[in-house]
Scaffold this motif. Sequence first.
Motif, PDB file in Angstrom:
ATOM      1  N   GLU A  23       0.761  -1.124   0.135  1.00 45.24           N
ATOM      2  CA  GLU A  23      -0.059  -0.051   0.155  1.00 45.24           C
ATOM      3  C   GLU A  23       0.937   1.192  -0.188  1.00 45.24           C
ATOM      4  O   GLU A  23       2.013   1.154   0.829  1.00 45.24           O
ATOM      5  CB  GLU A  23      -0.942  -0.109   1.320  1.00 45.24           C
ATOM      6  CG  GLU A  23      -1.876   1.048   1.022  1.00 45.24           C
ATOM      7  CD  GLU A  23      -3.160   0.689   2.081  1.00 45.24           C
ATOM      8  OE1 GLU A  23      -4.007   1.579   1.963  1.00 45.24           O
ATOM      9  OE2 GLU A  23      -3.126   0.047   3.165  1.00 45.24           O
ATOM     10  N   GLY A  24       0.522   2.328  -0.850  1.00 41.24           N
ATOM     11  CA  GLY A  24       1.211   3.587  -0.768  1.00 41.24           C
ATOM     12  C   GLY A  24       2.570   3.382  -1.801  1.00 41.24           C
ATOM     13  O   GLY A  24       2.913   4.500  -2.076  1.00 41.24           O
ATOM     14  N   GLN A  25       2.623   2.329  -2.565  1.00 40.34           N
ATOM     15  CA  GLN A  25       3.853   2.330  -3.446  1.00 40.34           C
ATOM     16  C   GLN A  25       3.036   2.326  -4.947  1.00 40.34           C
ATOM     17  O   GLN A  25       1.691   1.983  -5.007  1.00 40.34           O
ATOM     18  CB  GLN A  25       4.390   1.063  -3.356  1.00 40.34           C
ATOM     19  CG  GLN A  25       5.309   0.863  -2.233  1.00 40.34           C
ATOM     20  CD  GLN A  25       6.172  -0.260  -2.122  1.00 40.34           C
ATOM     21  OE1 GLN A  25       6.827  -0.740  -2.997  1.00 40.34           O
ATOM     22  NE2 GLN A  25       5.943  -1.184  -1.115  1.00 40.34           N
ATOM     23  N   VAL A  26       3.737   2.484  -6.019  1.00 39.56           N
ATOM     24  CA  VAL A  26       3.294   2.431  -7.466  1.00 39.56           C
ATOM     25  C   VAL A  26       3.935   0.944  -7.682  1.00 39.56           C
ATOM     26  O   VAL A  26       5.148   0.679  -7.291  1.00 39.56           O
ATOM     27  CB  VAL A  26       3.969   3.499  -8.226  1.00 39.56           C
ATOM     28  CG1 VAL A  26       3.852   3.163  -9.813  1.00 39.56           C
ATOM     29  CG2 VAL A  26       3.531   4.795  -7.900  1.00 39.56           C
ATOM     30  N   GLY A  56       9.510   4.442  -3.817  1.00 42.58           N
ATOM     31  CA  GLY A  56       8.250   3.834  -3.489  1.00 42.58           C
ATOM     32  C   GLY A  56       7.505   3.132  -4.703  1.00 42.58           C
ATOM     33  O   GLY A  56       6.509   3.274  -5.039  1.00 42.58           O
ATOM     34  N   PHE A  57       8.292   2.336  -5.474  1.00 43.86           N
ATOM     35  CA  PHE A  57       7.955   1.671  -6.475  1.00 43.86           C
ATOM     36  C   PHE A  57       8.260   0.109  -6.468  1.00 43.86           C
ATOM     37  O   PHE A  57       9.260  -0.340  -5.878  1.00 43.86           O
ATOM     38  CB  PHE A  57       8.575   2.080  -7.994  1.00 43.86           C
ATOM     39  CG  PHE A  57       8.291   1.285  -9.115  1.00 43.86           C
ATOM     40  CD1 PHE A  57       7.211   1.415  -9.780  1.00 43.86           C
ATOM     41  CD2 PHE A  57       9.221   0.386  -9.422  1.00 43.86           C
ATOM     42  CE1 PHE A  57       6.943   0.351 -11.093  1.00 43.86           C
ATOM     43  CE2 PHE A  57       9.238  -0.515 -10.527  1.00 43.86           C
ATOM     44  CZ  PHE A  57       7.835  -0.434 -11.230  1.00 43.86           C
ATOM     45  N   ALA A  58       7.325  -0.986  -6.775  1.00 45.69           N
ATOM     46  CA  ALA A  58       7.676  -2.353  -6.915  1.00 45.69           C
ATOM     47  C   ALA A  58       7.216  -2.979  -8.104  1.00 45.69           C
ATOM     48  O   ALA A  58       6.019  -2.623  -8.570  1.00 45.69           O
ATOM     49  CB  ALA A  58       7.187  -2.693  -5.543  1.00 45.69           C
ATOM     50  N   VAL A  59       8.030  -3.847  -8.787  1.00 47.72           N
ATOM     51  CA  VAL A  59       7.427  -4.821  -9.794  1.00 47.72           C
ATOM     52  C   VAL A  59       6.864  -6.211  -9.004  1.00 47.72           C
ATOM     53  O   VAL A  59       7.788  -6.395  -8.139  1.00 47.72           O
ATOM     54  CB  VAL A  59       8.657  -5.337 -10.868  1.00 47.72           C
ATOM     55  CG1 VAL A  59       8.130  -6.127 -11.593  1.00 47.72           C
ATOM     56  CG2 VAL A  59       9.061  -3.933 -11.526  1.00 47.72           C
TER      57      VAL A  59
END
Length: 158
Positions: A23-26, A56-59
Motif C-alpha cells: 500500500e502506498g507504492q506504485v 516507492g515503486f515495486a514490480v
Amino acid sequence: MPSIYDFTANSLAGEAVPLKRFEGQVLLIVNTASACGFTPQYHGLEALQKEYSPRGFAVLGFPCNQFGAQEPGDASQIAAFCETNYAVTFPMFAKIDVNGRNEHPLYAYLKSQKTGLLGASIKWNFTKFLIDRSGKVVGRYAPTDRPEALKKNIEALL
C-alpha cells in the motif's frame, strides 16, 4: 468495491503475502514466464525495480504457464532461473492462472479494471498492469510493450 489491497498471493517460497503490504507504492504487476520470447524483459523489469524502488515503486512478478506451457517449472526452479539469469530482486509469486475457471482473484480484478485491446482476457505472457499509490489500476500494457517504455508513466505516478 474491492481494491488491489484486498488480495493475497503466495510468494514463490509459499508465504501468503497480503498485497496491503505494498500500500502506498506504485506497482507494476506482470505475468511472467521463463521460456517465452519476452522473457528477456526480466532485464527491463529489474532495471525499473532498481531505479525506482527507492522512490516507492515495486514490480510484482506472477509466473503463469497458460501460454504455450512456457513456465513449466516448480517454484524452486522459477526462483533459481530468475536469480541466475536475471538477478531478479523484485517479489516473485507462486505460479497462477490469469484466465479461466482457476484464475487468481487478483487477475480477475485487474482485468475488470482495465481491459485490453482485444477484451479483458490476458492474451500472453508479460502483460503489465500499472497501479498508482492509491491502489487504482491506471494502465494496462501489452506483452510487446517493453518495460523501459513505461518509465514516463511510472515517473508521473512517483
